[in-house]
Write a protein that holds these residues in place. Structure first.
Motif, mmCIF file in Angstrom:
data_model
loop_
_atom_site.group_PDB
_atom_site.id
_atom_site.type_symbol
_atom_site.label_atom_id
_atom_site.label_comp_id
_atom_site.label_asym_id
_atom_site.label_seq_id
_atom_site.Cartn_x
_atom_site.Cartn_y
_atom_site.Cartn_z
ATOM 1 N N GLU A 365 -14.064 -27.509 -70.632
ATOM 2 C CA GLU A 365 -13.048 -26.465 -70.432
ATOM 3 C C GLU A 365 -13.334 -25.593 -69.213
ATOM 4 O O GLU A 365 -12.561 -24.701 -68.889
ATOM 5 C CB GLU A 365 -12.984 -25.569 -71.672
ATOM 6 N N TYR A 366 -14.486 -25.826 -68.569
ATOM 7 C CA TYR A 366 -14.806 -25.083 -67.347
ATOM 8 C C TYR A 366 -14.700 -25.989 -66.123
ATOM 9 O O TYR A 366 -15.221 -25.687 -65.070
ATOM 10 C CB TYR A 366 -16.201 -24.464 -67.453
ATOM 11 N N MET A 367 -14.061 -27.143 -66.299
ATOM 12 C CA MET A 367 -13.820 -28.120 -65.227
ATOM 13 C C MET A 367 -15.090 -28.858 -64.809
ATOM 14 O O MET A 367 -15.107 -29.531 -63.775
ATOM 15 C CB MET A 367 -13.205 -27.457 -63.958
ATOM 16 N N TYR A 376 -17.623 -30.555 -60.369
ATOM 17 C CA TYR A 376 -16.395 -30.146 -61.043
ATOM 18 C C TYR A 376 -15.279 -31.123 -60.682
ATOM 19 O O TYR A 376 -15.324 -31.744 -59.619
ATOM 20 C CB TYR A 376 -16.001 -28.731 -60.608
ATOM 21 N N ILE A 378 -10.810 -31.619 -60.972
ATOM 22 C CA ILE A 378 -9.510 -31.054 -61.356
ATOM 23 C C ILE A 378 -8.400 -32.034 -60.987
ATOM 24 O O ILE A 378 -8.585 -32.915 -60.146
ATOM 25 C CB ILE A 378 -9.240 -29.701 -60.639
ATOM 26 N N GLN A 395 -3.003 -24.993 -61.725
ATOM 27 C CA GLN A 395 -3.646 -24.006 -62.597
ATOM 28 C C GLN A 395 -5.143 -24.274 -62.715
ATOM 29 O O GLN A 395 -5.946 -23.342 -62.761
ATOM 30 C CB GLN A 395 -2.978 -24.014 -63.976
ATOM 31 N N GLN A 396 -5.520 -25.554 -62.735
ATOM 32 C CA GLN A 396 -6.942 -25.878 -62.778
ATOM 33 C C GLN A 396 -7.642 -25.421 -61.502
ATOM 34 O O GLN A 396 -8.756 -24.888 -61.551
ATOM 35 C CB GLN A 396 -7.131 -27.389 -62.969
ATOM 36 N N TYR A 399 -8.032 -21.709 -61.580
ATOM 37 C CA TYR A 399 -9.067 -21.364 -62.559
ATOM 38 C C TYR A 399 -10.452 -21.642 -61.979
ATOM 39 O O TYR A 399 -11.371 -20.828 -62.099
ATOM 40 C CB TYR A 399 -8.848 -22.160 -63.851
ATOM 41 N N LEU A 400 -10.595 -22.792 -61.327
ATOM 42 C CA LEU A 400 -11.907 -23.170 -60.796
ATOM 43 C C LEU A 400 -12.381 -22.173 -59.734
ATOM 44 O O LEU A 400 -13.580 -21.885 -59.637
ATOM 45 C CB LEU A 400 -11.851 -24.587 -60.213
ATOM 46 N N PHE A 421 -10.719 -22.564 -69.642
ATOM 47 C CA PHE A 421 -9.398 -22.816 -69.062
ATOM 48 C C PHE A 421 -8.333 -22.948 -70.141
ATOM 49 O O PHE A 421 -8.533 -23.606 -71.153
ATOM 50 C CB PHE A 421 -9.442 -24.105 -68.240
ATOM 51 N N GLU A 422 -7.217 -22.290 -69.897
ATOM 52 C CA GLU A 422 -6.065 -22.482 -70.777
ATOM 53 C C GLU A 422 -4.837 -22.738 -69.930
ATOM 54 O O GLU A 422 -4.535 -21.971 -69.021
ATOM 55 C CB GLU A 422 -5.843 -21.240 -71.639
ATOM 56 N N TYR A 423 -4.131 -23.774 -70.273
ATOM 57 C CA TYR A 423 -2.959 -24.159 -69.495
ATOM 58 C C TYR A 423 -1.718 -23.464 -70.041
ATOM 59 O O TYR A 423 -1.493 -23.437 -71.250
ATOM 60 C CB TYR A 423 -2.793 -25.676 -69.559
#
Lengths: 493, 493
Positions: A365-367, A376, A378, A395-396, A399-400, A421-423
């Motif tokens: 969830e943190y890529m 990482y 995405i 969004q990823q 977030y990253l 991460f939440e989509y």
């Protein structure tokens, strides 16, 4: 002009009170509009000026960690835009030195929009970062998670003496996207056109006009005319549907005028293995799309599986399990994604670390890439619970960037946690032809499904507002106006 | 707005006489401008509407003679535009289904103008003729003057079952243009870029950015950086000079901003075998050009002959008869014309009829091909006392249309003579970079030579007014504005 009118009003000693009030209100409105217009132009000029005049950048700092970013697509660019380069050195590796606004690619296949209008050179972004960002136009051929290095190679036509090298990284961000899914079927890469990159759209545009001109060749046989003018699209996802829609518009708006003798013979067929097109949309929109396609003479063959691809025909198993042969002039293949060779190589290397899916890189969830350190991933190269869309990748990426901001804070001794991460799904949109679009939009806790001409206007404004730069917005709107006024170009380039 | 101001003036009972007069004059001017603007927009809308709504056309009439026209360049299109198709059936054969405004091609190599803006689909012209004009996108491979037939073949990627055929003609118009002159030197076709067609400009644009990106590749050697960023132009005619000029502008306006680390290493060299560039211009303009090039750091090597072309360097014999090797990243070859294979074949066939020149088809003053019946030739495929320019081809095309009008009159029993072709030179123009152009214009019985920024504005307006369609004018002006505001695109497509 306003000044002239205003000054002229001064010597007016005794006007009737009614008109004055009305006129002064109108005049105030006029002033507001004028001021607004001047302000808008001023602001636009400022933005354009700023964009073309990047300031001095800090140099690479050996005391900072180096992020190597693979890719220049949705995920990579939204990450790059948000990343604070005060904290890191950044090197980008990608065979494409531009960002491509992929949702409008189907519009480019028929010339509604020109390709250059949806391309944004990566330097237009990197030059505006606070620290110099290195960009190597090359392909990453291997990732070594042990030594934390990558191998890159210049895959373009013109190479220097050095065209292979390895680069060390402190952090690696894999945002390489995905390949076209062919299900291992022979002939697809050879005979079909994909719809993912610039050159795909160019190839389709050239081939389309080539089919039309070859059908018009002196004493062409009727069967060949019929074959050459049969445009087959495989895949009923948004890409396939939007391509079929654009093709229909081109046929109706342009070919009708310039090739009247051929236009009645041109047919569009959409082939989909599932029971319906656009499975991600709600059922009333699917029906609306299928109805619109019927009106537009686009034949939709659902529950139909492509079994063989040859140079002039495909063999399919239809809904009744019969093998049918479909002759075509142009074949467009839009059946989704599969991992790129580099991703597969990396997955094999990290198999013991937990890379167990053949469908893409597994991330947490943190890529973070499962089984690797400081790596990482995405976007479309990953396999998550989300659909492989531009929206998710964006969004990823954003977030990253906040994950890296947090890493920098930790480096500075601050201790802060970051939530996983939440989509947030913003909705699904697709253009279906004849100035109609469909939209599924999350609203409160429900869902709003709309389709039609108003949705089409909405579709356009959403795309325009999602473009990364003012320049691209201006160019795309310009293209829309151009093709509306003058029609589309029918030259075979 | 004007209405509001005018109405507001009505209740004004006693204004000072002076302002009233001044204002009313101003207001009248405003009205005139407004009316003019409305008129211009109205007229433009009418033209655009007409262009997109061609009327019904007459069908081919077996009782009329058939003209087969080979080509869609300057000569062919000006002939076609003026020809009265009431009198003839017309078939066009060309591998290009569009007309290309070649003088602006150098601007397309760096993105000052986009290619589609200088292309005009041939159907946009043929559909507006009174009689249906057939167009076959194919190459004429042979002409048989005995049987009065031509052989055509579809040379595009996509072919139908029929891709070769022969077509009979009553009259043949050869307007096939010329090939690039390579002096039979090995390696030119393989390694150099020409500048004649759409794909040439595209290739140059791609290669240019490819050189820049490869020079920026990780740990590229200094010698290779220097080689990759050396742009060599062979040929000091208008094409070579304008290309070097556009390249300089791109370097200064755009690469400077986006590739600051590389731009100082980029060099432009122009190689010319004669003692000076632009031999068709007057000597003060030649000097002005050479001075401007010097200021712009474009090196001009005159009296320098290319002897060998390899993939990374050319060998030249310099003004002092020394052999020198020049490494390059991009090589553009613009040394003029030589006859196409089809023209050579025809010349060989008509040798006994009088085709004695290896430099092109010999024609008489009525455009008739020496040694053939009912065959005409215009433009760059001919060898006449005139230079091979768009201007000559255009005038020949227009003249030939009047020859055919006369043929139709003779057919109808009228007996009229037509005077032989006479070329009227309108002047020579070239863009030389940094917003400067040069012009040699015939004036009364003398000649006016001007150069500078004003000439540049003149150069632009001449080109715009010479474009065949309102659409192209609009697109080119739009591109100029676009590249002025946003700069040029640096994506490698």
């Amino acid at each position: 002009m306003a000044t002239a009118a205003a000054k002229n009003a001064i010597p007016n000693p005794a006007p009737a009170p009614q008109p004055k009030k009305r006129w002064s209100r109108l005049r105030a409105l006029k002033r507001i509009i004028q001021l607004g217009a001047v302000g808008a132009v001023g602001y636009a000029s400022y933005v354009v000026y700023q964009n073309r005049h990047p300031t001095e950048q800090k140099q690479f700092d050996p005391s900072k960690r180096t992020i190597v970013l693979l890719g220049t697509g949705w995920g990579a660019v939204s990450f790059l835009k948000k990343l604070n380069t005060d904290d890191f050195n950044v090197i980008i590796v990608s065979p494409r030195n531009y960002f491509l606004f992929t949702p409008l690619l189907p519009s480019c296949t028929v010339g509604t929009i020109e390709l250059r209008s949806i391309m944004e050179p990566i330097r237009f972004i990197t030059r505006h970062k606070s620290r110099n960002v290195k960009f190597y136009e090359s392909e990453c051929t291997d990732i070594d998670p042990e030594s934390k290095t990558i191998s890159i190679t210049d895959v373009s036509d013109i190479k220097g003496a050095v065209s292979n090298t390895t680069i060390p990284y402190d952090y690696l961000v894999v945002a390489i996207g995905a390949d076209n899914q062919t299900f291992g079927m022979a002939g697809v890469r050879e005979h079909a056109c994909f719809l993912k990159e610039i050159w795909d759209a160019q190839k389709i545009r050239t081939r389309l006009m080539d089919c039309v001109e070859s059908a018009g060749f002196a004493s062409q046989t009727p069967e060949e005319v019929s074959r050459l003018l049969h445009m087959v699209v495989v895949g009923g996802g948004p890409t396939g549907v939007e391509y079929a829609a654009e093709l229909h518009d081109f046929l109706k708006d342009d070919l009708q005028i310039w090739y009247p003798e051929l236009v009645d013979k041109l047919r569009i067929t959409l082939v989909e293995a599932l029971p319906n097109v656009l499975p991600m949309f709600s059922s009333q929109l699917i029906q609306y799309t299928e109805r619109t396609f019927k009106q537009n003479n686009i034949e939709v063959l659902t529950k139909t599986m492509v079994k063989e691809v040859a140079d002039k025909e495909i063999k399919v198993m239809d809904a009744n399990k019969n093998m049918v042969s479909i002759p075509y002039g142009l074949l467009v293949w839009a059946t989704g994604n599969c991992p790129r060779p580099l991703a597969r190589k990396l997955m094999a290397r990290l198999k013991e670390g937990g890379q167990s899916s053949p469908r893409g890189l597994l991330i947490d969830e943190y890529m973070r890439v499962a089984g690797a350190q400081d790596m990482y991933a995405i976007g479309d190269c990953t396999f998550t619970k989300y659909a492989p869309t531009a929206q998710v990748a964006t969004q990823q990426g954003l977030y990253l960037a906040s994950v890296f901001a947090n890493l920098a804070r930790i480096e500075r001794g601050e201790n802060r946690k970051i939530s996983p991460f939440e989509y947030t799904h913003q909705g699904s949109l697709a253009y279906i032809g004849s100035d109609r679009a469909i939209a599924d939009l999350p609203f409160l806790n429900g869902n709003v499904s709309v389709g039609g001409v108003a949705t089409y206007v909405f579709w356009r404004s959403v795309y325009i507002s999602n473009m990364f730069s003012f320049r691209n917005r201006f160019l795309v709107v310009g293209d829309w106006v151009k093709s509306r006024i003058f029609g589309r170009d029918v030259s075979r380039e």
